[in-house]
Motif scaffolding. Structure first.
Motif, short mmCIF file in Angstrom:
data_model
loop_
_atom_site.label_atom_id
_atom_site.label_comp_id
_atom_site.label_asym_id
_atom_site.label_seq_id
_atom_site.Cartn_x
_atom_site.Cartn_y
_atom_site.Cartn_z
N LYS A 127 0.80 -1.30 -0.01
CA LYS A 127 -0.06 0.04 0.11
C LYS A 127 0.73 1.24 0.00
CE LYS A 127 -4.12 1.98 2.17
NZ LYS A 127 -5.49 1.68 2.35
N ASP A 128 2.17 1.17 0.51
CA ASP A 128 2.91 2.36 0.86
C ASP A 128 3.87 2.48 -0.55
OD1 ASP A 128 2.05 3.32 3.18
OD2 ASP A 128 3.45 1.57 4.27
N ASP A 129 3.90 1.41 -1.26
CA ASP A 129 4.69 1.49 -2.49
C ASP A 129 4.10 0.43 -3.61
OD1 ASP A 129 7.03 1.62 -4.11
OD2 ASP A 129 8.09 0.08 -3.03
N CYS A 130 3.28 1.06 -4.31
CA CYS A 130 2.44 0.34 -5.25
C CYS A 130 2.75 0.68 -6.68
CB CYS A 130 1.10 0.30 -4.89
SG CYS A 130 -0.05 -0.64 -6.02
N TRP A 131 3.28 -0.27 -7.45
CA TRP A 131 3.44 0.28 -9.03
C TRP A 131 2.42 -0.88 -9.65
CZ3 TRP A 131 9.50 0.61 -10.28
CH2 TRP A 131 9.91 1.36 -9.56
N ILE A 132 1.95 -0.47 -10.82
CA ILE A 132 1.29 -1.26 -11.75
C ILE A 132 1.69 -1.09 -13.04
CG2 ILE A 132 -0.84 -1.44 -10.32
CD1 ILE A 132 -2.11 0.54 -12.26
N VAL A 133 1.43 -2.19 -14.07
CA VAL A 133 1.71 -2.00 -15.57
C VAL A 133 0.34 -2.09 -16.35
CG1 VAL A 133 2.97 -2.88 -17.39
CG2 VAL A 133 3.90 -3.34 -15.15
N ILE A 134 0.22 -0.80 -17.07
CA ILE A 134 -0.82 -0.59 -17.96
C ILE A 134 -0.40 -0.51 -19.27
CG2 ILE A 134 -3.14 0.16 -18.51
CD1 ILE A 134 -3.25 0.74 -15.55
N SER A 141 0.34 7.26 -4.03
CA SER A 141 -0.44 8.35 -3.65
C SER A 141 -1.90 8.20 -3.83
CB SER A 141 0.37 9.45 -3.87
OG SER A 141 0.29 9.56 -5.07
N TYR A 142 -2.06 7.52 -4.73
CA TYR A 142 -3.60 7.36 -5.38
C TYR A 142 -4.54 6.49 -4.86
CZ TYR A 142 -7.56 7.67 -8.71
OH TYR A 142 -8.61 7.66 -9.08
N LEU A 143 -4.06 5.33 -3.88
CA LEU A 143 -4.72 4.31 -3.49
C LEU A 143 -6.00 4.69 -2.85
CD1 LEU A 143 -2.12 1.89 -2.79
CD2 LEU A 143 -3.63 1.54 -4.57
N GLU A 199 -1.94 9.15 -16.36
CA GLU A 199 -0.74 9.70 -16.95
C GLU A 199 0.27 10.40 -16.16
OE1 GLU A 199 0.82 8.65 -19.77
OE2 GLU A 199 -1.29 7.56 -20.03
N THR A 200 -0.19 11.16 -14.93
CA THR A 200 0.17 11.85 -14.08
C THR A 200 1.15 11.05 -13.30
OG1 THR A 200 -1.35 11.71 -12.25
CG2 THR A 200 -1.41 13.65 -13.96
N PHE A 201 0.75 9.65 -12.97
CA PHE A 201 1.47 8.74 -12.24
C PHE A 201 2.56 7.93 -13.04
CE2 PHE A 201 -2.84 9.32 -10.20
CZ PHE A 201 -2.16 10.00 -8.99
N CYS A 202 2.58 8.04 -14.18
CA CYS A 202 3.43 7.22 -15.06
C CYS A 202 5.05 7.54 -14.73
CB CYS A 202 3.26 7.62 -16.60
SG CYS A 202 4.36 6.48 -17.63
N ILE A 203 5.87 6.50 -14.55
CA ILE A 203 7.09 6.86 -14.01
C ILE A 203 8.32 5.96 -15.15
CG2 ILE A 203 6.85 7.02 -11.63
CD1 ILE A 203 7.53 3.84 -11.49
N GLY A 204 7.51 5.36 -16.11
CA GLY A 204 8.25 4.75 -17.09
C GLY A 204 7.75 3.88 -17.93
N GLU A 205 8.45 2.80 -18.71
CA GLU A 205 7.99 1.95 -19.45
C GLU A 205 8.30 0.48 -19.15
OE1 GLU A 205 8.55 2.89 -23.52
OE2 GLU A 205 7.35 4.80 -23.33
#
Length: 133
Positions: free
Chosen positions: A19-26, A35-37, A73-79
């Motif tokens: 919950k404190d460190d959450c990345w997803i791939v779309i 920060s959006y959870l 898109e504001t949460f995108c950190i890379g590919e």
């Protein structure tokens, strides 16, 4: 000057699954949605289930609005790194520790049908051989 895009592997992305460190791939992009959870209308559990894998299908099935896609898109950190991940090979020495014998036993238990079939065929052949005598 062109923007540099950070590339992440799926393995690296899957490490960010709390919950404190959450990345997803779309759609091949990596998003840090930590920060959006709490603000996600579907709840944080929906996103947390999607960590560690490509969540494109789940995202599309949910029918997100155009505004949601723009916000994303504001949460995108890379590919996601498009190169295939190659698993590490395990190297065995001639002096294998006892742990490898346990692995072999576990495999034998898992694939019990092969030894049972061999024993069954041997019994039938033995029976036929003794019957001919």
């Amino acid at each position: 000057m062109p923007t540099l895009t950070k590339l992440f592997t799926m393995q690296e992305t899957s490490l960010h699954n709390t919950k404190d460190d959450c990345w997803i791939v779309i759609d091949g992009k990596v998003y840090d949605v930590s920060s959006y959870l709490d603000e996600h209308p579907g709840g944080d559990d929906v996103i947390l289930v999607a960590t560690g894998k490509d969540a494109t299908d789940e995202f599309e099935d949910a029918g997100h609005s155009k505004d949601a896609r723009e916000l994303m898109e504001t949460f995108c950190i890379g590919e996601l790194d498009p190169s295939p991940e190659i698993p590490e090979l395990e190297i065995f020495s001639k002096n294998q520790p006892a742990g490898h014998a346990q692995k072999l036993m576990d495999l034998t238990k898992q694939f019990w049908a092969v030894p049972v079939a061999i024993v069954g065929i041997s019994v039938v052949i033995g029976f036929l051989y003794l019957r001919k005598k």
